[in-house]
Structures are given as structure tokens and as C-alpha cells.
Write a protein that holds these residues in place. Structure first.
Motif, PDB file in Angstrom:
ATOM      1  N   MET A 236     -17.529  52.996   5.383  1.00  0.00           N
ATOM      2  CA  MET A 236     -16.414  53.669   4.709  1.00  0.00           C
ATOM      3  C   MET A 236     -16.832  55.038   4.179  1.00  0.00           C
TER       4      MET A 236
ATOM      5  N   ASN B 276      -2.826  54.023  -1.413  1.00  0.00           N
ATOM      6  CA  ASN B 276      -2.901  55.487  -1.319  1.00  0.00           C
ATOM      7  C   ASN B 276      -1.548  56.148  -1.353  1.00  0.00           C
TER       8      ASN B 276
ATOM      9  N   SER C 197     -11.202  49.139   3.604  1.00  0.00           N
ATOM     10  CA  SER C 197     -11.089  48.753   2.189  1.00  0.00           C
ATOM     11  C   SER C 197     -10.667  47.305   2.066  1.00  0.00           C
TER      12      SER C 197
ATOM     13  N   ASP D 158     -12.237  54.682  -1.309  1.00  0.00           N
ATOM     14  CA  ASP D 158     -10.839  54.769  -0.944  1.00  0.00           C
ATOM     15  C   ASP D 158     -10.226  56.084  -1.446  1.00  0.00           C
TER      16      ASP D 158
ATOM     17  N   SER E  69     -12.978  51.075  -4.366  1.00  0.00           N
ATOM     18  CA  SER E  69     -11.938  51.950  -4.931  1.00  0.00           C
ATOM     19  C   SER E  69     -12.361  53.411  -4.894  1.00  0.00           C
TER      20      SER E  69
ATOM     21  N   THR F 257      -8.516  52.772   5.023  1.00  0.00           N
ATOM     22  CA  THR F 257      -7.703  51.791   4.298  1.00  0.00           C
ATOM     23  C   THR F 257      -7.962  50.380   4.832  1.00  0.00           C
TER      24      THR F 257
END
Lengths: 229, 229
Positions: free
Chosen positions: A19, B218, A56, A91, A88, A53
Motif C-alpha cells: 500500500m 475516501n 485497505s 489510505d 488509515s 482502497t
């Protein structure tokens, strides 16, 4: 049990590293798109955002499964909880790169930036990408010394951000209010991206040492770069 | 075991509710300080911020102890993990209220805002405080219907933010670039405060129903309010 924990924890750490790599790559492309008013590249960042996303969700599921199935304690538990918090942060890093790409797309075919501030954003982008790579490295190596060094790069980001404000606030600014609004928001996006990388580093230091580095998390965004008038 | 879990979970939920209450109160005072250039009130928000940070640490410790001692599974585990994530959201809400207070202090004895946009910020402040109260209520009642309704208030915030940008971008703006920079950042702080309250609400819906509401996190910050030129 221990073997299963280690395997699952490695999977979680790998997902977090992946990520961070994607968020850094997104910021690199978004910066290039911004500087060159490159619509294709901006669209690419926007199209690829979904991947972060998705990861995540996978990372959170992995952390959840680890807690449910392994019921880790002490240092192991700290690692999993930190992992959840790190999701988080990364993200948000991805979302901030997405913002840069979206502003670029919205202003296309115009350049968002007056040429006068191109250099600032080239450098802020370079630092953001370096910090993203640092976050990835720290997640993979868990090296607290490397993590602690990321502060220096973040300080360089804050310096640039401060200078950027002084350019904006200067009476000589002749690019109008609309450009100033764009530059203000973009500057904030880069600064926040850097803050989140440092937050990842701090959490890694915590999970390795059991101690949170002195600076409280809010101070990474304490408006020290904010302009005096 | 079950009794201990329930007791500790109630303590964690109470701490989160208290944090949300403090963040909402901070935003209420910060807005009043901003609108009236009230240095004393701004200083009060700044001085009281530490309390939210302290409660963050306590809430995280409570969540950690719950995981370590009770090894919850399924819905109970989901509640604790959501609690950890909610801490971060409320922490940011507090930091954003702090930012409003700090800008107020930095510009004192001048008013930060040109009178033309006072009304926008009075209304954005009102909505932010209502959303903060909503977050507190939702944390205490775990009512998913109340949580789902917070979206409407957030939409009202987005509308105001969009209008604010159109005022800023208007050729008639005659308050200069420095004021525009302040207004841009302040607008963003209120919008992000609202986003975090909605994120708290979404997490409560998740922990009650086991399903995350459709909108990915988001999108609460997808720049829809961002100005077209």
C-alpha cells in the motif's frame, strides 16, 4: 499457533508495504501530472486509486482475522493494532495523491501552477515520494533508526511549505486569488502526505520499542508552517 | 468474562463519547473566537486541547487491554477495532478545532475573516457542532438510523463549502490573497471536521450491523466541493 501468527503477520506487513508503495507511486505520478499538466497521467492516478482502497480492506480483514484467530498479546498485539492504524494513514496518503491528480484534471488543459511556484512543488513532490519510500522501507524492515530519520525529511517539507506561503502572501503575487486557492490547497496536500508518512514511522517505532516517540501525533500538523502576516 | 467485557466496553464507549463531546465543544468555542476575534476564547481552546490528546491515549489503552485480556471475537472484536479507529477520527476533529483557534490567535487583534464571509463560517460552525453532537450521540446510543442521517448535515456542509469557494473565486473578491489563503484553509478545516464525524457514524453503523455503508471512506473527501474555474 506461533508459526501461524508469524505467517499472518508477515502477510499483513507485506500488504501495508505494498500500500505504501502504491501511495508513493501515486504521489510521484500525480506530481508529474501537476507539473506538466499531463491529463493522461492524472487519469492514471485516479484510475489506480481503487487498488489502494481495496488493499485497505484486505489489510483490515487480515488484522481482524489475526486478532480473532490468534488472540495475540503484548508485542504481537501491539503490532496488529499498529497495523490497523497504519492502514488509515496510508489510505489518506493515497487520497491526498488522488486530490493532486483531480485538481490537475479539473484545470486541464491549463496548468494549475503559476510557473513561479513550479520549483516548490517539484521539490515537495520529491520529498513526498522519498518519504513514501521511507514509510515502505520502515514497514518492511521495522528499523526504528531509519524511521526516526524520516523526521528530517519532513522538516524539509515544512520549510518548503513555509516558503511557499511567503511567496503567496507577498504583495508581488500577481497570479490572482483563484491560483492562490489552488496553491494553498495543494501545499496542504503535500504537507499532510508527509505528516502521514511520519505517523507511519512513529507507529513502527512504537511497535518495535513499545514506546511512542515523544512528539504527540497532532504536532505533526501544528500549523508551524502557517504564515505570519 | 462476558461481564468484564461489557464493563470495559462501556468504559471505552464512554471515553469515546467524552472525546467527541470535547471536540464538538472545542469547535464551538473556536468558531465563536474566530467570528469575534476573541483571543481569550482561542487561548482556551488551545489550552484545553491537551485533554483530548490525553483521552486518546486512555481510549487506546482501554482498547488494547480489552483485546489482551478478553480476546473478543466476532461482533465484540469488531466493536473494539472500530473503537481504535474512531479514536483517530476524534483526535483529528480536535486538531482541526485547534487549527481554527490558532489562526484566530495568529491574526489577533485583527479579524481573520472579511465580513463578507462571516455568515458562511457561522453556519459551517453551527453544522460542525451539530455533527459533533451527532457523533457523540451515535457513540452513546449506537443507533444506526441516527448515524445514517448525519450524511444530510454533511451534505449541507459541502454545499456551504462550495458556495464559499464561489465567493473566493469571484472577480469581485477584494480582500486580497492573504485573506483568501486563510479562508481557503479554514473552509477545509470545517469540511474535514464534518467528514470525520461522518466517518465515526459510518464506523458505528459497521460495528452494529457488520456492514460498512456503501460510500467508501475516501469519498467523504472527494473534492466535490472543489471549485470549477
Amino acid at each position: 499457533m506461533r508459526v501461524a501468527y508469524n505467517e499472518q503477520m508477515t502477510e499483513l506487513a507485506d500488504t501495508l508495504g505494498e500500500m505504501a508503495g502504491l501511495a508513493g507511486a501515486a504521489m510521484e505520478k500525480a506530481t508529474q501530472a501537476l507539473l506538466q499538466a499531463d491529463l493522461g497521467l492524472a487519469e492514471q492516478v485516479i484510475g489506480e486509486h481503487e487498488k489502494i482502497t481495496e488493499l485497505s480492506v484486505i489489510a483490515e480483514e487480515r488484522a481482524f482475522a489475526l486478532l480473532a484467530l490468534q488472540a495475540p498479546v503484548a508485542g504481537d498485539l501491539r503490532s496488529v493494532v499498529s497495523g490497523i492504524q497504519i492502514v488509515s494513514d496510508i489510505d489518506r496518503m493515497g487520497a491526498l495523491a488522488l486530490h493532486v491528480a483531480k485538481i490537475t484534471r479539473r484545470r486541464h488543459p491549463n496548468h494549475v501552477l503559476p510557473e513561479e511556484v513550479n520549483g516548490y512543488f517539484a521539490e515537495m513532490g520529491r520529498i513526498a515520494v522519498a518519504l513514501g519510500a521511507g514509510a515502505k522501507e520502515v514497514l518492511e524492515t521495522r528499523d526504528p533508526e531509519r524511521a526516526a530519520k524520516m523526521h528530517e525529511e519532513d522538516d524539509a517539507m515544512d520549510d518548503l511549505h513555509r516558503h511557499l506561503f511567503s511567496v503567496l502572501m507577498d504583495r508581488e503575487w500577481k497570479h490572482g486569488v483563484a491560483a492562490a486557492v489552488d496553491v494553498t490547497l495543494l501545499g496542504r496536500f503535500y504537507e499532510r502526505f508527509a505528516d502521514h508518512t511520519v505517523e507511519v514511522a512513529r507507529r513502527v517505532i512504537f511497535l518495535v520499542t513499545g514506546k511512542m516517540p515523544v512528539e504527540p501525533s497532532n504536532e505533526s500538523d501544528d500549523l508551524t508552517t502557517y504564515p505570519e502576516l
